[in-house]
Design an enzyme around this catalytic site. Structure first.
Site, PDB file in Angstrom:
ATOM      1  N   LYS A 149      11.424   2.451  18.600  1.00 11.09           N
ATOM      2  CA  LYS A 149      11.554   1.750  17.314  1.00 11.09           C
ATOM      3  C   LYS A 149      11.991   2.760  16.411  1.00 11.09           C
ATOM      4  CE  LYS A 149       9.325   0.653  13.438  1.00 11.09           C
ATOM      5  NZ  LYS A 149      10.403   0.641  12.739  1.00 11.09           N
ATOM      6  N   GLU A 172       3.668  13.675  15.401  1.00 14.31           N
ATOM      7  CA  GLU A 172       4.330  14.635  14.705  1.00 14.31           C
ATOM      8  C   GLU A 172       4.591  14.011  13.243  1.00 14.31           C
ATOM      9  OE1 GLU A 172       5.760  17.472  15.612  1.00 14.31           O
ATOM     10  OE2 GLU A 172       5.375  17.279  17.888  1.00 14.31           O
ATOM     11  N   CYS A 193       9.976  17.247   7.059  1.00 17.75           N
ATOM     12  CA  CYS A 193       8.728  17.555   7.205  1.00 17.75           C
ATOM     13  C   CYS A 193       8.609  18.987   7.178  1.00 17.75           C
ATOM     14  CB  CYS A 193       8.214  17.127   8.764  1.00 17.75           C
ATOM     15  SG  CYS A 193       9.276  17.594   9.980  1.00 17.75           S
ATOM     16  N   GLU A 244       2.491  16.089   0.196  1.00 18.21           N
ATOM     17  CA  GLU A 244       3.818  15.899   0.473  1.00 18.21           C
ATOM     18  C   GLU A 244       4.686  15.300  -0.272  1.00 18.21           C
ATOM     19  OE1 GLU A 244       5.078  13.832   4.367  1.00 18.21           O
ATOM     20  OE2 GLU A 244       5.947  15.723   4.749  1.00 18.21           O
TER      21      GLU A 244
END
Ligand code: NAD
Length: 503
Positions: A191, A266, A300, A398
């Site tokens: 996906k 991850e 990231c 983040e």
């Protein structure tokens, strides 16, 4: 920078959206209820793609197809050399369609085309590396258990793997997972993000052309709750390989726990780059700008915290600011663009909200900070914030946008404390001419990757993944195929068994 940005409309704008159908059991099909999802180019504002939108019925069909392909199909049973040949053929076909794939990723994600080409080239290399690993995968044998015994440890493919990917590196991240799962002999349901699914469907086309048996790779476009969630909870799925936010990663792990699936995660990052006075400051300044603004900071690995020694802060930041002013922000399809569009207006609002909150908390905007007016799409000026302290949300969370937060330190201990003062642990960078300084930072920083006098390089040979809440497990590297296997221990006994239990 010239404001406002004028964005030229590409040929795709007048051609109308390209349509993509789900790949289930070797066939491209529409959703049973006929639903579709559309994706607008965030850099241009027109509809680029229309995908068939999967739901529960399509997840069921895709997992069933993958399970059948695993239980009775040729893929897990064929020689590694045969699997490797198909992966190599796929790599060649990706390379042949590199421009088409790069353009789709640039249009759907807003990333610069030159960068997208680099990513697809990198993906080709990963597919070839995975093909090589397919042939070196092996278990162990133990002939040291006495004359009558032989222990053999097999590496067997784990089964059906659900692969769930984010939007920021659409083709590259699927390529960090899928070829290794295939090399191991697994079958998969993939996906991509609902915002950037097109290039993964091109990959599906390529894999069918390369000779992959039906059902080995199934591809579903759809929303996380409708498609991702059942791909995780399904009883026939043995492993989930997820890349995305820490928030969704935690939900995914909790759901996978119900059937005790293996998970590989991850997740997010809040990475620090530490700059010491004895560093090559010219190189460090360029890398700081690259680390902060590459992929519009939607990365990231973004070096979003610039941790600079007090003694050089003013001069060094002056150089960083001057370089930032030369970063070209604009049309993702323009070859000279370094920073393209933000992924969505909601995400842009989230990022500018962080900047506003940081100003409220006491930091100051040293450069940028504003949305750039444009004739289409959404763009943000690369932004530098000074006076950021460890307690501020901007220093710990983040942001996932082109925002560089500057913190300062006086001693190596202080630099390490700042670098480690975050729930994340994905990557870090250190800049110094002293091997002692570099080694001290590299050994004491809590992150999965440390770059020394460089930043954000990546190689298929090197494992990648996070400490703390940045993830679980590692991708890439020589053990990447092993991750998609189970170990089976077989104990052979020769001759009559001794030491009977009852006698
Ligand atoms: P996200 O977590 O919102 O979505 C990731 C994927 O999960 C998407 O395909 C989404 O549809 C799916 N999803 C959403 N809800 C789900 C659910 N309930 N169950 C299962 N799947 C679900 O992340 P995003 O916004 O697409 O990507 C950005 C995030 O990804 C950032 O946090 C970034 O740091 C992270 N990321 C990490 C790495 C890495 O290698 N560590 C690489 C790239 C991106």
């Amino acid at each position: 920078m010239n404001l406002p940005l004028t964005i030229a409309m590409p040929a795709e704008a007048s051609a109308g959206p390209k349509t993509y159908r789900l790949l289930i059991d070797g066939k491209f099909v529409d959703a049973r209820d006929g639903r579709t999802l559309e994706r607008n180019s965030p850099g241009h504002g027109f509809t680029v793609s229309r995908y068939a939108q999967a739901g529960a019925a399509e997840v069921e069909a895709a997992v069933t197809a993958a399970h059948k392909a695993f239980e009775t199909g040729p893929w897990p049973r064929m020689k590694a050399a045969e699997r490797a040949a198909i992966l190599l053929k796929a790599a060649d076909l990706i390379e042949a369609r590199l421009e088409e794939i790069a353009r789709l990723d640039a249009l759907e994600s807003g990333k610069p085309i030159a960068q997208a080409r680099g990513e697809i080239g990198g993906a080709v290399d990963i597919w070839r590396y995975a093909a090589a690993l397919a042939r070196t995968l092996h278990g162990e044998s133990y002939a040291n258990l006495g004359d009558a015994m032989l222990g053999v440890v097999l590496r067997e493919p784990i089964g059906v793997v659900s692969i769930i990917a984010p939007w920021n590196f659409p083709f590259l991240i699927v390529s960090q997972k899928l070829p290794f799962a295939l090399a191991a002999g697994c079958t998969t349901v993939v996906k991509p993000s609902e915002m950037t699914s097109a290039s993964t469907f091109v990959l599906g086309d390529i894999l069918m052309q390369a000779g992959l048996p039906d059902g080995v790779v199934n591809i579903l476009a759809g929303l996380g709750a409708d498609v991702g969630a059942p791909m995780v909870s399904h009883q026939l799925v043995e492993m989930v390989s997820f890349t995305g936010s820490t928030r969704v990663g935690k939900m995914t792990m909790a759901s996978a726990a119900n059937s005790l699936k293996k998970v590989s995660m991850e997740l997010g990052g809040k990475n620090g780059q530490i700059v010491f006075p004895d560093a090559d400051l010219e190189a460090a300044a360029d890398a700081a700008v690259f680390a902060g603004f590459f992929n519009a900071g939607e990365c990231c690995n973004a070096g979003s915290r610039l941790i600079v020694h007090e003694a050089i802060a003013d001069d060094f930041l002056g150089a960083v600011k001057a370089l930032t002013a030369r970063v070209t922000v604009g049309d993702p399809l323009d070859i000279s663009t370094k920073v393209g569009a933000m992924i969505s207006s909601e995400h842009l609002a989230k990022v500018t909200g962080y900047v506003a909150a940081a100003a409220n908390d006491g930091s100051s905007v040293y450069s940028g900070g504003k949305q750039i007016a444009s004739s289409a799409g959404q763009y943000l000026d690369p932004t530098i914030l000074r006076g950021v302290t460890e307690d501020m949300a901007i220093a710990r969370e983040e942001v996932f946008g082109p925002v560089l937060s500057v913190l300062t330190f006086e001693s190596i201990e202080g630099a390490l404390r700042i670098a480690n003062n975050t729930p994340y642990g994905l990557s870090a960078g250190v800049w110094s001419a002293s091997i002692d300084t570099c080694m001290s930072v590299a050994r004491n920083v809590r992150s999965g990757t440390v770059w020394v006098n460089t930043f954000m390089e990546g190689y298929p040979e090197l494992p990648f993944g996070g400490y703390k809440q940045s993830g679980l497990g590692r991708e890439l590297g020589k053990r990447a195929v092993e991750d998609y296997t189970e170990e089976k221990t077989i104990q052979f006994h020769r001759g009559q068994r001794t030491g009977w239990w009852v006698g």
